[in-house]
Design an enzyme around this catalytic site. Structure first.
Site, PDB file in Angstrom:
ATOM      1  N   GLY A 221      41.465  52.925  28.846  1.00 20.51           N
ATOM      2  CA  GLY A 221      40.502  54.035  29.562  1.00 20.51           C
ATOM      3  C   GLY A 221      39.524  54.374  28.697  1.00 20.51           C
ATOM      4  N   CYS A 334      27.531  37.536  53.596  1.00 17.60           N
ATOM      5  CA  CYS A 334      27.269  38.096  54.897  1.00 17.60           C
ATOM      6  C   CYS A 334      27.666  39.616  54.970  1.00 17.60           C
ATOM      7  CB  CYS A 334      27.714  37.392  56.187  1.00 17.60           C
ATOM      8  SG  CYS A 334      26.617  36.180  56.618  1.00 17.60           S
ATOM      9  N   TYR A 370      35.959  43.466  34.092  1.00 14.23           N
ATOM     10  CA  TYR A 370      35.972  43.605  35.449  1.00 14.23           C
ATOM     11  C   TYR A 370      35.081  43.075  36.314  1.00 14.23           C
ATOM     12  CZ  TYR A 370      39.487  46.780  33.691  1.00 14.23           C
ATOM     13  OH  TYR A 370      40.442  47.393  32.961  1.00 14.23           O
TER      14      TYR A 370
HETATM   15  N1  LLP Z   1      46.392  49.835  30.741  1.00 11.68           N
HETATM   16  C1  LLP Z   1      46.636  49.991  31.977  1.00 11.68           C
HETATM   17  C2  LLP Z   1      48.116  50.099  32.159  1.00 11.68           C
HETATM   18  C3  LLP Z   1      45.709  49.785  32.991  1.00 11.68           C
HETATM   19  O1  LLP Z   1      45.959  49.916  34.136  1.00 11.68           O
HETATM   20  C4  LLP Z   1      44.450  49.617  32.615  1.00 11.68           C
HETATM   21  C5  LLP Z   1      43.444  49.504  33.620  1.00 11.68           C
HETATM   22  C6  LLP Z   1      44.026  49.544  31.487  1.00 11.68           C
HETATM   23  C7  LLP Z   1      45.087  49.380  30.298  1.00 11.68           C
HETATM   24  C8  LLP Z   1      42.741  49.112  30.771  1.00 11.68           C
HETATM   25  O2  LLP Z   1      42.032  50.081  31.074  1.00 11.68           O
HETATM   26  P1  LLP Z   1      40.405  50.076  30.595  1.00 11.68           P
HETATM   27  O3  LLP Z   1      40.467  50.436  29.274  1.00 11.68           O
HETATM   28  O4  LLP Z   1      39.803  48.866  30.816  1.00 11.68           O
HETATM   29  O5  LLP Z   1      39.602  51.110  31.287  1.00 11.68           O
HETATM   30  N2  LLP Z   1      38.307  47.621  37.936  1.00 11.68           N
HETATM   31  C9  LLP Z   1      38.031  48.877  37.555  1.00 11.68           C
HETATM   32  C10 LLP Z   1      39.247  49.169  36.485  1.00 11.68           C
HETATM   33  C11 LLP Z   1      40.536  49.129  36.772  1.00 11.68           C
HETATM   34  C12 LLP Z   1      41.332  49.397  35.772  1.00 11.68           C
HETATM   35  C13 LLP Z   1      43.114  49.292  36.082  1.00 11.68           C
HETATM   36  N3  LLP Z   1      43.632  49.485  35.062  1.00 11.68           N
HETATM   37  C14 LLP Z   1      36.748  48.875  37.144  1.00 11.68           C
HETATM   38  O6  LLP Z   1      35.824  47.980  37.124  1.00 11.68           O
HETATM   39  O7  LLP Z   1      36.012  49.881  36.591  1.00 11.68           O
END
Ligand code: LLP
Length: 412
Positions: A221, A334, A370
């Site tokens: 996060g 599209c 992502y």
């Molecule tokens: N751990 C778990 C259990 C998660 O569900 C996630 C992300 C992470 C770690 C890593 O989170 P990060 O450090 O990357 O914020 N597609 C979205 C983000 C979805 C994240 C889903 N889970 C975007 O493009 O911002």
């Protein structure tokens, strides 16, 4: 700031075509080093699951998380093993459910599982007694850069509800499962003003659960600066708060506790760029449109969350560029919503950018997380190629998909 020069990007685009993902290895290594205080850095590969990037991270001492059978196989291909390495499993599977194939695979390969539902424990217990498990707890609140990336609270499907922890522990005991630790990921792009509350919740959970454990995981996060001027997260402060929580837990349990962090975007976002070519421009009333040879089939974040990505223009003929207000859109899809300059809710905006003409390149920054991993074949567009800049080891790390490959699975 772009980690790769415009000259290199233009050269790569000419050599490999566009759209093209370009990653910088040095940036990824620098982000890993920033988290060295944690006992284990576990990369959430959903952010970018290219096997070459996974292998680069493994060589830098990072461990990995997988959320599907496909991600498990990618991790194994990249050389990660389910075994304990430097005090933690090389590979952990995190999910809120088991599909049947994945349950069979994790049981056979003894892959540690981070369970987001009590049903996962009930299904794993009988087929793999003694299996090492984590409990992913939903603490009852969450945060995220968008409602779609908040993974805590009662409107989120993620994790075991905090009040269900006693039941989860009862199932663990009943099946002789081995509890490794508690895990809490409350969202992506979290607001750090709440971090002390999050750490406090973890301490309270452990103190009240009446069960021993070896480790805690902060989840991921960590936000990254997508706009110029935004401040990067203070990783020392982040570590200190979690380390203080870990010490309270150690004092309670009377033994050392391993501290994991599970970032996705932090390790790869600003290492990645998407290079596209301008293929058309249009004046529609008062609106100037710049149409690119890419769309939300490649970079979905603006259409999905209204996410902001810095953009820059590289002139194909070296001319000086005047500034111009433009709506930058994907050309090939599209879909009216295929707009890179939009806010959450689909509100279309313009951006002041150097005036781009057909043949120029537009470069999206902060696209390493992502980006490729969320891309699709929508409108039967083949997946783009990926290139890694790494000194003398620079190379193509995924070739462009062909149209023949795209339709092959339907030729029964
Ligand atoms: N751990 C778990 C259990 C998660 O569900 C996630 C992300 C992470 C770690 C890593 O989170 P990060 O450090 O990357 O914020 N597609 C979205 C983000 C979805 C994240 C889903 N889970 C975007 O493009 O911002």
């Amino acid at each position: 700031m772009k980690p790769v020069t415009d000259q290199t990007l233009a050269q790569l685009a000419q050599e490999h075509g566009t759209p093209l993902w370009v990653y910088d290895a040095a940036t990824i290594r620098a982000r890993i080093a920033q988290l060295a205080q944690f006992d284990t850095v576990r990369f959430a590969q959903k952010a970018n699951s290219n096997i070459h990037l996974l292998a680069l991270m493994r060589e830098a001492g990072v461990h990995v998380d997988a959320v599907s059978l496909g991600e498990i196989e990618r991790a194994l291909q990249a050389g990660f093993t389910p075994a304990q390495t430097n005090g933690a499993a090389g590979l952990v599977f995190t999910c809120d459910l088991f599909d049947r194939a994945t349950l069979a695979r994790v049981a056979a390969a003894k892959i540690e599982v981070n369970c987001g539902s009590v049903d996962m424990l009930r299904q794993l217990g009988p087929v793999s007694p003694g299996h090492r498990v984590w409990l992913r707890i939903n603490p009852g609140y969450g945060h995220g850069h968008s409602n779609k990336t908040n993974t805590g609270g009662e409107n989120s499907k993620h994790g075991i509800w905090h009040e269900e922890l006693p039941e989860a522990l009862a199932v663990i005991r009943a099946h002789g499962l081995h509890l490794v630790g508690l895990h809490m990921h409350i969202g992506s792009g979290v607001d750090y003003s709440h971090l002390e509350t999050v750490c406090g919740t973890m301490v309270d959970l452990v103190k009240n659960m009446g069960h021993d454990l070896e480790a805690i995981s902060t989840g991921g996060g960590l936000s990254v600066p997508y706009r110029e001027g935004e401040q990067p997260v203070d990783t020392d402060h982040y570590f200190q708060l979690w380390d203080a929580a870990r010490k309270q837990i150690e004092a309670h349990l009377g033994h050392p506790v391993h501290l994991e962090i599970e970032p996705g975007r932090f390790l790869v976002a600003d290492a990645g760029l998407l290079v596209a070519e301008v293929r058309a421009t249009k004046q529609m009333g008062g609106n100037h449109f710049t149409l690119l040879d890419t769309g939300f089939n490649e970079l979905m974040r603006p259409a999905m969350y209204g996410s902001y990505h810095e953009m820059s223009v590289i002139a194909h003929d070296g001319r000086a560029l005047d500034a111009q207000r433009a709506t930058v859109v994907g050309g090939p899809l599209c879909e009216s919503g295929d707009v890179f300059t939009q806010r959450d809710g689909g509100v279309v905006e313009t951006r002041l950018l150097p005036a781009a003409q057909v043949g120029d390149y537009v470069v999206f920054e902060g696209a390493g997380a992502y980006g490729a991993s969320m891309s699709s074949n929508y409108n039967s567009r083949p997946h783009a190629a990926e290139y890694l800049v790494d000194g003398e080891h620079s190379r193509l790390i995924r070739r462009r998909q062909t149209v023949a490959e795209l339709i092959a699975l339907e030729q029964l």
